[in-house]
Every structure is written in C-alpha cells, then in structure tokens.
Motif scaffolding. Sequence first.
Motif, PDB file in Angstrom:
ATOM      1  N   GLN A   1     115.032 -39.576 -12.081  1.00 27.60           N
ATOM      2  CA  GLN A   1     114.641 -40.476 -11.003  1.00 27.60           C
ATOM      3  C   GLN A   1     113.532 -39.863 -10.168  1.00 27.60           C
TER       4      GLN A   1
ATOM      5  N   PRO B   1     118.054 -38.256  -5.540  1.00 25.85           N
ATOM      6  CA  PRO B   1     117.670 -38.544  -6.927  1.00 25.85           C
ATOM      7  C   PRO B   1     117.893 -37.361  -7.857  1.00 25.85           C
TER       8      PRO B   1
ATOM      9  N   THR C   1     115.937 -44.705 -13.252  1.00 21.85           N
ATOM     10  CA  THR C   1     116.043 -45.245 -11.889  1.00 21.85           C
ATOM     11  C   THR C   1     117.147 -46.291 -11.760  1.00 21.85           C
TER      12      THR C   1
END
Length: 249
Positions: free
Chosen positions: A67, A63, A56
């Motif tokens: 993530q 993402p 992250t």
Amino acid sequence: MATESKEGGLVFHPMDQFIVSPLGGDGPVAWYTFTNAALWTGLAVLAVFAILVLGTSKRAVVPGRMQSVAELAYGFIYKMVEDICGKEGVKFFPYIMTLFMFIVCANFLGLIPTAFTPTSHFAVTVVLAFAVFITVTVLGFVKNGTAFLSLFWVSSAPLALRPVLAVIEIISYFVRPVSHSIRLAGNVMAGHAVIKVFAGFAALLAVSPIAILGITAMYGLEVLVSFIQAYVFTILTCVYLKDALHPHH
C-alpha cells in the motif's frame, strides 16, 4: 551467455535475450503463439494490478509495504500531472498513471535473470508512444478546434521567421512518437546488452572479479535507469498533454 568459437575464443551473443520465441520450445511465431514476450507483458500487467488494486484493497490507516508503494506512486504521478498540465489535466491522471506503472513494472521485471523485457522492443514502445500521440492530437482538436494549429505558429517570433518556425514545429510534432518510443526501448536494450557482455566476461577466470564488479555496477545503474525511463516517458506524455490543453505559444 558466452560460447566457445572454433578458434578457441569466446563469442558473445548479447542480443539473444531480445529474441521473441514460443514458450516450451522452438518454432515459428504466429499471431496466436504464446511467447516469452506475451508472458512477461502479462506479468507486468498482473504486477500493476497487484500493487494498485490488491495492495490498496484494505486501505489501512497504517499502510503495509504494498500500500505504501501504491500511495507513493499515486502521489508522485498525481503531482506531476497537476504541476505540468494544471487542474484541467487531472482528469487524464488514470491514463498517465497506468502508463507509468506498466512501464516501470515491465522494466523492473526485466531485471530478473532469464526474464524478457517487453519495453526493450520497439513493437511495444511504438504502440505506447503512438497511443499518446493520437490521444493528444485528437484531444487537441476536440477541445480547441482549429485553434489547436496555433501550437505550430510561434506568434512571439518575428513575422518573417514564423513560416520557417511553423515548418520546424510541424516536423518536430510528427517526430514525437519516434523519439518517444526510441528513447525508452533504446536505453533499456542498451543496458541489458551491456550487462550480458559483462556476464560473458565473468566466464574468464582471469577477469571474473572485474566482470562481477562490472555486472554489479551495471545492474545497479539499470535499476535506476528502469525508473528514470518510466519517469521520462511519463513526463513527456504530460508535456504533450499540456500542449493539447493549452496550445497557444
């Protein structure tokens, strides 16, 4: 996996995979010995760090895979804590999230062939369960004082039954860390042992197709069990935390 006995049959050793041994050879295990258990426990911690921190770090609008996994896990556990414990329990979300991620990563890493599964040992699950038990108990008394003892007094029951129920509630409360730890370690250990038995049967040519199908089915089941056991451990932690925050029956 399976060895030939003197009588010519196969002898299985499904529990050998749970032996804690030093890395790089045999010998006694002391407190300072770096073992297979320490290695795979460390890898589980690194996996949690990789998913939640490294995965992250970019905080991309779109993402990536890592993530996405981190965000799904975050949202899943956060909603669980909020639904069970209420807004007051959200402050304990980091602790519960860490518990879930460590257990699920350790379980999944244990499915790698020749790997060691830390959560199959009571030494690990008992520590996790007692950490929850002590945290919840201390929090209950700090937040509620002696009113926390109302958790054991079922005021909605008839007065004559309340002392009996209080004894039952006290016993069940102190049994919590035992059941909490045995449930996780027992299920993980049983699943891995069954897979090892099927793998041993695969050495027999006549039944190897059946054994391979059995291994495949059990492996798929263990993938599901690895997640479910982490979920069960976490949701029970939330339930126990709710009792500490709101002990009144």
